[in-house]
Design a protein around this motif. Structure first.
Motif, mmCIF file in Angstrom:
data_model
loop_
_atom_site.group_PDB
_atom_site.id
_atom_site.type_symbol
_atom_site.label_atom_id
_atom_site.label_comp_id
_atom_site.label_asym_id
_atom_site.label_seq_id
_atom_site.Cartn_x
_atom_site.Cartn_y
_atom_site.Cartn_z
ATOM 1 N N THR A 263 0.847 -1.190 0.000
ATOM 2 C CA THR A 263 0.000 0.000 0.000
ATOM 3 C C THR A 263 0.882 1.238 0.000
ATOM 4 O OG1 THR A 263 -0.180 -0.025 2.413
ATOM 5 C CG2 THR A 263 -1.908 -1.155 1.170
ATOM 6 N N THR A 264 0.398 2.275 -0.630
ATOM 7 C CA THR A 264 1.189 3.495 -0.739
ATOM 8 C C THR A 264 0.299 4.672 -1.080
ATOM 9 O OG1 THR A 264 3.088 4.510 -1.860
ATOM 10 C CG2 THR A 264 1.651 3.136 -3.200
ATOM 11 N N THR A 265 0.786 5.869 -0.833
ATOM 12 C CA THR A 265 0.142 7.058 -1.369
ATOM 13 C C THR A 265 0.391 7.082 -2.874
ATOM 14 O OG1 THR A 265 0.549 8.258 0.689
ATOM 15 C CG2 THR A 265 0.014 9.582 -1.249
ATOM 16 N N ILE A 266 -0.672 7.286 -3.644
ATOM 17 C CA ILE A 266 -0.565 7.301 -5.097
ATOM 18 C C ILE A 266 -0.685 8.715 -5.640
ATOM 19 C CG2 ILE A 266 -1.614 6.468 -7.253
ATOM 20 C CD1 ILE A 266 -2.511 3.974 -5.654
ATOM 21 N N ILE A 267 -1.587 9.495 -5.051
ATOM 22 C CA ILE A 267 -1.831 10.875 -5.475
ATOM 23 C C ILE A 267 -1.725 11.784 -4.269
ATOM 24 C CG2 ILE A 267 -3.592 12.482 -6.359
ATOM 25 C CD1 ILE A 267 -4.707 10.143 -8.018
ATOM 26 N N GLU A 268 -1.084 12.921 -4.444
ATOM 27 C CA GLU A 268 -1.000 13.913 -3.369
ATOM 28 C C GLU A 268 -1.196 15.298 -3.963
ATOM 29 O OE1 GLU A 268 2.143 15.442 0.091
ATOM 30 O OE2 GLU A 268 2.469 13.542 -0.959
ATOM 31 N N ILE A 269 -2.115 16.076 -3.357
ATOM 32 C CA ILE A 269 -2.404 17.408 -3.876
ATOM 33 C C ILE A 269 -2.913 18.276 -2.732
ATOM 34 C CG2 ILE A 269 -4.782 16.895 -4.586
ATOM 35 C CD1 ILE A 269 -4.068 18.506 -7.215
ATOM 36 N N ASP A 270 -2.863 19.590 -2.898
ATOM 37 C CA ASP A 270 -3.036 20.517 -1.783
ATOM 38 C C ASP A 270 -4.391 20.477 -1.099
ATOM 39 O OD1 ASP A 270 -0.468 21.395 -2.170
ATOM 40 O OD2 ASP A 270 -1.040 23.135 -3.374
ATOM 41 N N SER A 271 -5.482 20.345 -1.849
ATOM 42 C CA SER A 271 -6.801 20.541 -1.272
ATOM 43 C C SER A 271 -7.847 19.721 -2.011
ATOM 44 C CB SER A 271 -7.183 22.024 -1.360
ATOM 45 O OG SER A 271 -7.362 22.405 -2.729
ATOM 46 N N PRO A 272 -9.039 19.526 -1.403
ATOM 47 C CA PRO A 272 -10.127 18.848 -2.115
ATOM 48 C C PRO A 272 -10.498 19.544 -3.419
ATOM 49 C CG PRO A 272 -10.611 18.908 0.229
ATOM 50 C CD PRO A 272 -9.391 19.762 0.023
ATOM 51 N N GLU A 273 -10.504 20.872 -3.420
ATOM 52 C CA GLU A 273 -10.848 21.605 -4.645
ATOM 53 C C GLU A 273 -9.838 21.312 -5.751
ATOM 54 O OE1 GLU A 273 -12.532 23.663 -1.112
ATOM 55 O OE2 GLU A 273 -10.548 22.918 -1.643
ATOM 56 N N ALA A 274 -8.557 21.366 -5.405
ATOM 57 C CA ALA A 274 -7.516 21.094 -6.393
ATOM 58 C C ALA A 274 -7.567 19.645 -6.851
ATOM 59 C CB ALA A 274 -6.142 21.407 -5.806
ATOM 60 N N GLY B 158 -18.239 16.243 -5.526
ATOM 61 C CA GLY B 158 -16.901 15.672 -5.453
ATOM 62 C C GLY B 158 -16.023 16.363 -4.426
ATOM 63 N N ILE B 159 -16.060 17.678 -4.425
ATOM 64 C CA ILE B 159 -15.252 18.432 -3.464
ATOM 65 C C ILE B 159 -15.715 18.146 -2.039
ATOM 66 C CG2 ILE B 159 -14.691 20.753 -2.663
ATOM 67 C CD1 ILE B 159 -14.825 21.622 -5.639
ATOM 68 N N ALA B 160 -17.037 18.108 -1.835
ATOM 69 C CA ALA B 160 -17.560 17.841 -0.497
ATOM 70 C C ALA B 160 -17.192 16.430 -0.033
ATOM 71 C CB ALA B 160 -19.080 18.013 -0.497
ATOM 72 N N THR B 161 -17.241 15.468 -0.938
ATOM 73 C CA THR B 161 -16.873 14.086 -0.593
ATOM 74 C C THR B 161 -15.403 13.995 -0.196
ATOM 75 O OG1 THR B 161 -18.551 13.231 -2.117
ATOM 76 C CG2 THR B 161 -16.811 11.706 -1.428
ATOM 77 N N LEU B 162 -14.545 14.637 -0.968
ATOM 78 C CA LEU B 162 -13.120 14.651 -0.628
ATOM 79 C C LEU B 162 -12.869 15.382 0.683
ATOM 80 C CD1 LEU B 162 -11.771 15.349 -4.203
ATOM 81 C CD2 LEU B 162 -11.081 13.398 -2.807
ATOM 82 N N ALA B 163 -13.598 16.462 0.918
ATOM 83 C CA ALA B 163 -13.409 17.230 2.156
ATOM 84 C C ALA B 163 -13.792 16.416 3.380
ATOM 85 C CB ALA B 163 -14.227 18.522 2.091
ATOM 86 N N ARG B 164 -14.786 15.539 3.252
ATOM 87 C CA ARG B 164 -15.139 14.674 4.387
ATOM 88 C C ARG B 164 -14.027 13.676 4.686
ATOM 89 N NH1 ARG B 164 -20.326 15.143 2.017
ATOM 90 N NH2 ARG B 164 -20.066 13.207 0.806
ATOM 91 N N GLU B 165 -13.354 13.215 3.645
ATOM 92 C CA GLU B 165 -12.246 12.277 3.836
ATOM 93 C C GLU B 165 -10.994 12.991 4.347
ATOM 94 O OE1 GLU B 165 -11.890 8.905 3.077
ATOM 95 O OE2 GLU B 165 -13.683 8.417 1.891
ATOM 96 N N PHE B 166 -10.808 14.243 3.922
ATOM 97 C CA PHE B 166 -9.601 15.009 4.266
ATOM 98 C C PHE B 166 -10.025 16.386 4.760
ATOM 99 C CE2 PHE B 166 -8.570 11.989 0.917
ATOM 100 C CZ PHE B 166 -7.474 11.338 1.439
ATOM 101 N N SER C 70 -8.719 18.442 6.790
ATOM 102 C CA SER C 70 -7.666 19.453 6.930
ATOM 103 C C SER C 70 -6.396 18.943 6.264
ATOM 104 C CB SER C 70 -7.392 19.750 8.411
ATOM 105 O OG SER C 70 -6.955 18.590 9.089
ATOM 106 N N GLY C 71 -5.600 19.892 5.757
ATOM 107 C CA GLY C 71 -4.326 19.509 5.155
ATOM 108 C C GLY C 71 -4.491 19.000 3.740
ATOM 109 N N PRO C 72 -3.410 18.486 3.155
ATOM 110 C CA PRO C 72 -3.450 18.032 1.763
ATOM 111 C C PRO C 72 -4.252 16.746 1.598
ATOM 112 C CG PRO C 72 -1.332 17.507 2.747
ATOM 113 C CD PRO C 72 -2.079 18.335 3.755
#
Length: 285
Positions: free
Chosen positions: A215-226, A257-265, A267-269
């Motif tokens: 297992t690994t981080t595959i994608i990393e980006i600043d914010s849910p919007e980005a 999509g942004i709201a779904t990502l924001a629930r998972e993350f 705060s932070g990237p």
């Protein structure tokens, strides 16, 4: 499945997403991820070796391999998407990467290279998109010298692939379409069974086949919007759906999509992880 129709659809989708893959190249290969490092460690590229990188996309890991086989070595990246190949060339030239070349191929079974001419072959998350992965592996097997090595990575189980799980759930609420894993067609998580992947390698003639999972981080980006903006610019099937949707529907899907990502993350990237399969085998002496 009409394999030629599937390839032509893939060319159209990669053409749509190629600019985004170049723009988000660093995000799509997470800086703290282990995907490329694990592939390189398994492949063991060495100076003077000739390397074939199948489904090279925009040149990762072709360029990383080239840095390890020079001086004296050479990497040939192959892809069926002219747009991806053009961007791979542009990135390599911009970063002055030595010893690397990129070519377009008609399909995964016609590589256009002499038999017994490469020491090493790689394929980073490309086999699962191919309509005929065994044919691809057989073509690689032919291109390798005796004792030549082949290393490939694919994405593991869909439920553990966060990018696929999140994007598929959101898309299904706004533009229902069966995901690749469900339809049986090639797609991001359509080759996620370790035993099946090992069997494909053996069927193609490779020996000493081993498949590991990590297992690994595959994608990393600043914010849910980005992150959602990146999805809209790099996911070819989503981009085709967006083209057919009215602006109001696109805006609703984006908001979801942004709201779904924001629930998972909250705060932070955004760091989207997943399970990765890495398979290795060798051509007999």
């Amino acid at each position: 499945m009409d394999v030629e129709a599937t390839r032509e659809q893939q060319r159209r989708e990669w053409a749509l997403s190629a600019p985004g893959w170049l723009s988000y190249r660093a995000n799509l290969d997470a800086p703290d991820g282990r995907m490329t490092p694990r592939l390189l460690a398994a492949a063991r590229p060495a100076p003077t070796e000739r390397v074939l990188d199948l489904a090279c996309g925009i040149g990762n890991p072709s360029c990383a391999l080239a840095e390890r086989v020079t001086p004296g070595g050479h990497v040939l990246g192959l892809d069926l998407s002219p747009d991806m190949v053009e961007n791979a060339r542009a990135w390599a030239e911009r970063h002055d990467v030595p010893g690397v070349e990129f070519r377009v191929i008609p399909n995964e079974a016609e590589l256009g290279v002499p038999p017994n001419s490469f020491d090493l072959a790689t394929c980073r998350v490309g086999l699962q998109y191919m309509p005929e992965p065994v044919a691809a592996l057989r073509a690689v097997h032919t291109a390798l010298k005796p004792r030549g090595r082949m290393v490939a990575t694919t994405l593991g189980s869909p439920e553990h692939c966060m990018a696929f799980r999140i994007s598929s759930a959101v898309i299904s609420r706004h533009a229902p379409t069966p995901p690749p894993a469900a339809s049986g067609r090639p797609g991001p998580v359509s080759l996620s069974d370790p035993e099946h992947l090992a069997a494909l390698f053996r069927e193609a003639g490779f020996t000493g086949v081993a498949v590991d999972t990590f297992t690994t981080t595959i994608i990393e980006i600043d914010s849910p919007e980005a992150c959602w903006r990146m999805f809209e610019e790099t996911m070819g099937p989503m981009m085709r759906n967006l083209e057919r949707m009215p602006e109001e529907a696109r805006a609703a899907m984006r908001e979801d999509g942004i709201a779904t990502l924001a629930r998972e993350f909250p705060s932070g990237p955004v760091r989207l992880g997943g399970e990765v399969l890495i398979a290795a085998g060798a051509k007999p002496a």
